[in-house]
Design an enzyme around this catalytic site. Structure first.
Site, PDB file in Angstrom:
ATOM      1  N   GLU A  36      -6.130  53.928   8.083  1.00 21.43           N
ATOM      2  CA  GLU A  36      -6.988  53.674   6.925  1.00 21.43           C
ATOM      3  C   GLU A  36      -7.394  54.946   6.189  1.00 21.43           C
ATOM      4  O   GLU A  36      -8.324  54.946   5.386  1.00 21.43           O
ATOM      5  CB  GLU A  36      -8.203  52.860   7.362  1.00 21.43           C
ATOM      6  N   LYS A  74     -12.112  38.824   4.908  1.00 24.86           N
ATOM      7  CA  LYS A  74     -10.712  39.252   4.823  1.00 24.86           C
ATOM      8  C   LYS A  74      -9.870  38.048   4.414  1.00 24.86           C
ATOM      9  O   LYS A  74      -9.795  37.061   5.151  1.00 24.86           O
ATOM     10  CB  LYS A  74     -10.228  39.790   6.175  1.00 24.86           C
TER      11      LYS A  74
END
Length: 433
Positions: free
Chosen positions: A209, A343
């Site tokens: 990330e 999500k």
């Protein structure tokens, strides 16, 4: 002008070098929407299924040709002639056609890519930005806000090849007056963190990330080096910058022994003991949000953790709730956590995602819009955060284009909306108003 005339699926590559599904939805009048499904590394066991081929001779088994067969075959056929502006109907057609509880027939990656591409095509047909179309789908037309970013600047757990057990150590630039200023502050802390790590002889390679992924002496040291970087950047910890963590505790939970094993620092905890460990960290550092602080099945432990910390900080359920309204309702009814991570691909359609956000907000929970560790250049979550006025977003660090694409889209949206999309900073975080 918004009737669907063609649906196309293709296999593209995500930020980890794995295949994912990209879909195009074509409408009358030449309008086209295109979107790609993200992919997680630390996944909740109750997430909608990401369909992979399993053919080891191709992409090590991670191909998505089966999902593409669904997109280019039954899904495309079923959606021909349907009105793209009716998102709920489009999504329900795919859900019903799949016919499984967890979208395992077609794959959530197939259904989601088409769902998001459809929304983009409909927005184009209406002549409006995606965030504006999402606000209308959400029943809140014209209501926007710019989200406070949670920037994951130290990666551990399943997102990095290091000895740090806790998966994400994040900063929140709460002292910013605008999203653009928040991005600048985050970038400055990120670059100063590189200097701090180098000065201590630590590696500055990055994880999935975009955050740094050094081997550290303890999980607490991650917070200590971030504190140094904040000061070096000229900011005040707790005033200009607050901290957040995603423990992803399911990844170091021993279900047989019912223990939490921080192997990186050689410590083992009971359920309540780990919550006490986290509570102690919140007294030493200005941590205002903790995500997945226990295993997804440890509901008794979450009840204790919520009782201990839930009036003080934000307790976010990710693997715990998996963007699923049925599971979220159980949490709300039992007073478990006070926030949900959102999500798309955990549930597999835009309509179901909007339902989870609404349920959370109606119950007084916050909703944090999130990327996955496997991403593409698709920046739809930026529009989702603004269009639902969710208030918070997790989309990684200040490196890797798959992360920065979302920040750049937020900067563009803020420029377009100006005062119509206020940036409220710390007020968006549960218990911090």
């Amino acid at each position: 002008m918004s009737k669907i005339v063609k649906v196309i699926g293709r296999e593209i590559i995500d930020s980890r070098g794995n295949p994912t599904v990209e879909a195009e939805v074509h409408l009358e009048g030449g309008f086209v929407g295109m979107a790609a499904a993200p992919s997680g590394a630390s996944t909740g066991s109750r997430e909608a299924l990401e369909l992979r081929d399993g053919d080891k001779s191709r992409f090590l088994g991670k191909g998505v040709l089966k999902a593409l067969e669904a997109v280019n075959g039954p899904i495309a056929q079923a959606l021909l002639g349907k009105d793209a502006k009716d998102q709920a109907t489009v999504d329900q057609i795919m859900i019903d056609l799949d016919g499984t509880e967890n979208k395992s027939k077609f794959g959530a990656n197939a259904i989601l890519a088409v769902s998001l591409a459809n929304a983009k095509a409909a927005a184009a047909a209406k002549g409006m930005p995606l965030y504006a179309h999402i606000a209308e789908l959400n029943g809140t037309p014209g209501v926007y806000s710019m989200p406070l970013p949670m920037m994951n600047i130290i990666n551990g757990g399943e997102h990095a090849d290091n000895n740090v057990d806790i998966q994400e150590f994040m900063i929140q630039p709460v002292g910013a007056k605008t999203l653009k200023e928040a991005v600048r502050m985050g970038a400055e802390v990120f670059h100063n963190l590189a200097k701090v790590l180098k000065s201590k002889g630590y590696n500055t390679a990055v994880g999935d990330e975009g955050g740094f992924a050094p081997n550290l002496k303890s999980n607490a040291e991650a917070l200590e080096v971030i504190a140094e970087a904040v000061a070096a950047a000229g900011y005040k910890l707790g005033t200009d910058i607050t901290l957040a963590m995603d423990c992803a505790a399911s990844e170091f939970y021993d279900a047989e022994k019912k223990e939490y094993n921080l192997k990186g620092e050689g410590r083992v905890f009971t359920s309540n003991g780990f919550s006490d460990f986290l509570a102690d960290l919140t007294t030493k550092f200005p941590i205002v949000s903790i995500e997945d602080g226990l295993d997804e099945s440890d509901w008794d432990g979450f009840a204790y953790q919520t009782a201990e910390l839930g009036k003080k900080i934000q307790i976010v359920g990710d693997d715990l709730f998996v963007t699923n309204t049925k599971i979220l309702k159980r949490g709300i009814d039992n007073g478990i956590a006070n926030s949900i991570l959102i999500k798309f691909n955990q549930i597999g359609s835009l309509t179901e995602t909007l339902a989870a956000i609404k349920m959370a907000k109606d119950a007084g929970y916050t909703a944090v819009i999130s990327h996955r560790s496997g991403e593409t250049e698709d920046a739809t979550i930026a529009d989702l955060a603004v269009g639902t006025a969710a208030g918070q977003i997790k989309t990684g660090s200040m490196s890797r284009s798959d992360r920065v694409a979302k920040y750049n889209q937020l900067i563009r949206i803020e420029e377009a909306l100006g005062a119509k999309a206020p940036f409220r900073g710390l007020k968006e975080v549960k218990n911090q108003a």
